[in-house]
Design a protein around this motif. Sequence first.
Motif, short mmCIF file in Angstrom:
data_model
loop_
_atom_site.label_atom_id
_atom_site.label_comp_id
_atom_site.label_asym_id
_atom_site.label_seq_id
_atom_site.Cartn_x
_atom_site.Cartn_y
_atom_site.Cartn_z
N MET A 1 0.83 -1.18 0.00
CA MET A 1 0.00 0.00 0.00
C MET A 1 0.88 1.24 0.00
N THR A 2 0.30 2.28 -0.53
CA THR A 2 1.02 3.55 -0.51
C THR A 2 1.01 4.12 0.91
N LEU A 3 1.85 5.11 1.13
CA LEU A 3 1.89 5.77 2.43
C LEU A 3 0.54 6.40 2.75
N ALA A 4 -0.11 6.99 1.76
CA ALA A 4 -1.42 7.61 1.98
C ALA A 4 -2.44 6.55 2.40
N ALA A 5 -2.41 5.39 1.75
CA ALA A 5 -3.34 4.31 2.10
C ALA A 5 -3.04 3.78 3.49
N GLU A 6 -1.79 3.62 3.82
CA GLU A 6 -1.40 3.15 5.16
C GLU A 6 -1.86 4.13 6.24
N THR A 7 -1.69 5.41 5.97
CA THR A 7 -2.11 6.44 6.91
C THR A 7 -3.63 6.41 7.09
N LEU A 8 -4.33 6.31 6.00
CA LEU A 8 -5.79 6.24 6.05
C LEU A 8 -6.24 5.01 6.82
N TYR A 9 -5.61 3.89 6.56
CA TYR A 9 -5.94 2.64 7.27
C TYR A 9 -5.73 2.81 8.77
N ALA A 10 -4.62 3.40 9.14
CA ALA A 10 -4.32 3.59 10.57
C ALA A 10 -5.39 4.45 11.23
N GLN A 11 -5.93 5.41 10.51
CA GLN A 11 -7.00 6.24 11.05
C GLN A 11 -8.32 5.48 11.13
N VAL A 12 -8.62 4.72 10.10
CA VAL A 12 -9.90 4.00 10.04
C VAL A 12 -10.00 2.94 11.12
N VAL A 13 -8.92 2.23 11.41
CA VAL A 13 -9.00 1.17 12.41
C VAL A 13 -9.22 1.73 13.82
N GLN A 14 -9.07 3.02 13.99
CA GLN A 14 -9.33 3.65 15.28
C GLN A 14 -10.82 3.94 15.49
N LEU A 15 -11.60 3.86 14.43
CA LEU A 15 -13.03 4.14 14.51
C LEU A 15 -13.78 2.99 15.18
N PRO A 16 -14.94 3.28 15.74
CA PRO A 16 -15.78 2.19 16.27
C PRO A 16 -16.22 1.28 15.12
N PRO A 17 -16.53 0.02 15.41
CA PRO A 17 -16.90 -0.93 14.36
C PRO A 17 -18.01 -0.45 13.44
N GLU A 18 -19.02 0.21 13.99
CA GLU A 18 -20.13 0.68 13.16
C GLU A 18 -19.66 1.69 12.12
N GLU A 19 -18.79 2.58 12.53
CA GLU A 19 -18.28 3.58 11.59
C GLU A 19 -17.34 2.95 10.57
N ARG A 20 -16.55 1.98 11.00
CA ARG A 20 -15.68 1.27 10.03
C ARG A 20 -16.52 0.61 8.96
N MET A 21 -17.65 -0.02 9.37
CA MET A 21 -18.52 -0.67 8.41
C MET A 21 -19.10 0.35 7.43
N GLN A 22 -19.45 1.52 7.91
CA GLN A 22 -19.95 2.56 7.03
C GLN A 22 -18.89 2.97 6.01
N VAL A 23 -17.65 3.07 6.46
CA VAL A 23 -16.55 3.41 5.55
C VAL A 23 -16.40 2.31 4.50
N VAL A 24 -16.43 1.06 4.94
CA VAL A 24 -16.30 -0.08 4.01
C VAL A 24 -17.42 -0.04 2.98
N GLU A 25 -18.66 0.19 3.44
CA GLU A 25 -19.79 0.23 2.52
C GLU A 25 -19.64 1.34 1.48
N ARG A 26 -19.17 2.48 1.92
CA ARG A 26 -19.00 3.59 0.98
C ARG A 26 -17.88 3.30 -0.02
N ILE A 27 -16.82 2.65 0.44
CA ILE A 27 -15.73 2.29 -0.48
C ILE A 27 -16.24 1.28 -1.50
#
Length: 76
Positions: A1-27
């Motif tokens: 993954m690119t640095l931008a993707a790694e950074t984004l991933y590190a931020q997303v995994v900090q979200l509560p599960p419900e919000e992570r699922m919303q991010v996944v659905e939008r992606i």
Amino acid sequence: MTLAAETLYAQVVQLPPEERMQVVERILDSLDEPDASLDALWAKEADSRLTAYRRGEIRAVTLSEVIAKYQVNKPT
């Protein structure tokens, strides 16, 4: 993954599960864009299968048969 993707991933995994699922659905929604050429290929394949079925070259399969074929064996 690119640095931008790694950074984004590190931020997303900090979200509560419900919000992570919303991010996944939008992606996933962003990846599900219509493709006319692919739709045409699927329509041709479906027509071919229907024609073969009507000629008796292939048989219909019930949903329960399909599920049984791909179901993982579960201990009873």
